[in-house]
Design an enzyme around this catalytic site. Structure first.
Site, short mmCIF file in Angstrom:
data_model
loop_
_atom_site.label_atom_id
_atom_site.label_comp_id
_atom_site.label_asym_id
_atom_site.label_seq_id
_atom_site.Cartn_x
_atom_site.Cartn_y
_atom_site.Cartn_z
N ARG A 142 0.82 -1.21 0.00
CA ARG A 142 0.00 0.00 0.00
C ARG A 142 0.86 1.26 0.00
O ARG A 142 0.53 2.26 0.66
CB ARG A 142 -0.97 0.00 1.20
CG ARG A 142 -1.86 -1.23 1.30
CD ARG A 142 -2.77 -1.41 0.09
NE ARG A 142 -3.45 -2.69 0.15
CZ ARG A 142 -3.02 -3.80 -0.41
NH1 ARG A 142 -1.91 -3.79 -1.13
NH2 ARG A 142 -3.70 -4.91 -0.30
N SER A 184 -10.52 0.39 3.98
CA SER A 184 -9.75 0.15 5.20
C SER A 184 -9.26 1.48 5.76
O SER A 184 -8.65 2.27 5.05
CB SER A 184 -8.54 -0.75 4.89
OG SER A 184 -8.97 -2.02 4.45
N GLU A 254 -4.68 4.43 6.19
CA GLU A 254 -4.73 4.08 4.77
C GLU A 254 -5.66 5.05 4.04
O GLU A 254 -5.42 5.41 2.90
CB GLU A 254 -5.21 2.64 4.59
CG GLU A 254 -5.17 2.17 3.15
CD GLU A 254 -5.30 0.67 3.01
OE1 GLU A 254 -5.99 0.23 2.06
OE2 GLU A 254 -4.70 -0.07 3.81
#
Length: 273
Positions: A142, A184, A254
């Site tokens: 990520r 998320s 995130e």
């Protein structure tokens, strides 16, 4: 340079934000660092003091095969990519149908499902600062170091669309809430899961106003209808504080928080203080 009025309380996936004029990026020279480039706002929480915003125009919404390479414009929605790959029997993109957003956003955060990541098949990207090969990009879970708007990407072309993978990816998503969210909330820390940590400190189902850490999956901050930015921030900060106090782990967001009070060097951060 043209602009578009966007109501972020309906446009963003978490259904929070004011109505703003967003500039449209059409020519490479249109972009300057005073703007923050957004996509379809599936992982964005927009605050009351946002930076200047810019969005790719529709001229970057395309997908085609040229010289045995897959070329995709950065404004192309993930659903369109998935449909094209299924129709043309293209392999290794089955997971994209379960990642909401546009290609630019998926690449910027190296989105994926477990080991299936958008960077796996990447060859190169075209940005406002020129072309970059995959080997010249620092990327990981990520994360990427891409710091210029992505306009197009090229991918390896392999055939053999796998329907079985579609079912597998669908099952991976069964534990996620359907209530509006930005996906998320936190990145999983190495060797652990943000959802587990949030649950361990007693915040699964914690609600302030209409914002809540979902009872279905604790790492999803959901909006039950009239959630506001301040309540979302309060829950995020409470989770960070309690997890840090109990486990000495700092949960990194995130979701991208676009508010000048929570941003540093154009990278959205929640303050530790």
């Amino acid at each position: 340079m043209s602009s578009k009025k966007i109501n972020f309380s309906t446009f963003s996936s978490i259904k929070i934000g004011p109505s703003l004029d967003v500039k449209l990026l059409e020519e490479v020279n249109d972009f300057t660092k005073e703007y923050y480039l957004i996509g379809s706002c599936n992982n964005i929480l927009l605050g009351n003091n946002p930076p200047k915003l810019m969005k790719l125009s529709k001229i970057y919404d395309y997908i085609k095969i040229e010289d045995a390479i897959l070329k995709i414009g950065a404004a192309t929605p993930s659903g369109k990519i998935a449909s094209f790959c299924k129709k043309n029997n293209i392999a290794n993109f089955e997971f994209v149908s379960h990642l909401p957003g546009t290609l630019g956003g998926l690449l910027f955060m190296n989105a994926g499902l477990k080991e299936y990541e958008i960077f796996n098949q990447l060859i190169s990207i075209k940005t406002c600062n020129g072309k970059k090969l995959k080997k010249d990009i620092d990327f990981g879970y990520r994360y990427t170091d891409i710091n210029s708007p992505i306009l197009q990407a090229t991918f390896h072309l392999n055939f053999g669309f796998n329907e079985d993978k579609i079912d597998m990816f669908k099952k991976m998503r069964l534990n996620q809430p359907s209530t509006p969210s930005a996906g998320s909330c936190f990145k999983n820390p190495k060797g652990d899961y943000a959802g587990r940590l949030i649950e361990e400190v007693g915040l699964k189902g914690k609600r302030i106003g209409d914002m809540e850490f979902s009872t279905k999956h604790a790492n999803f901050l959901v909006n039950h209808g009239n959630g506001i930015f301040e309540d979302a921030i309060s829950l995020i900060q409470e989770a960070q504080k309690k997890v840090y106090e109990k486990f000495n782990i700092w949960l990194e967001c995130e979701v991208k928080i676009l508010d000048k009070d929570y941003m540093s060097d154009s990278s959205p951060l929640i303050k530790k203080s």
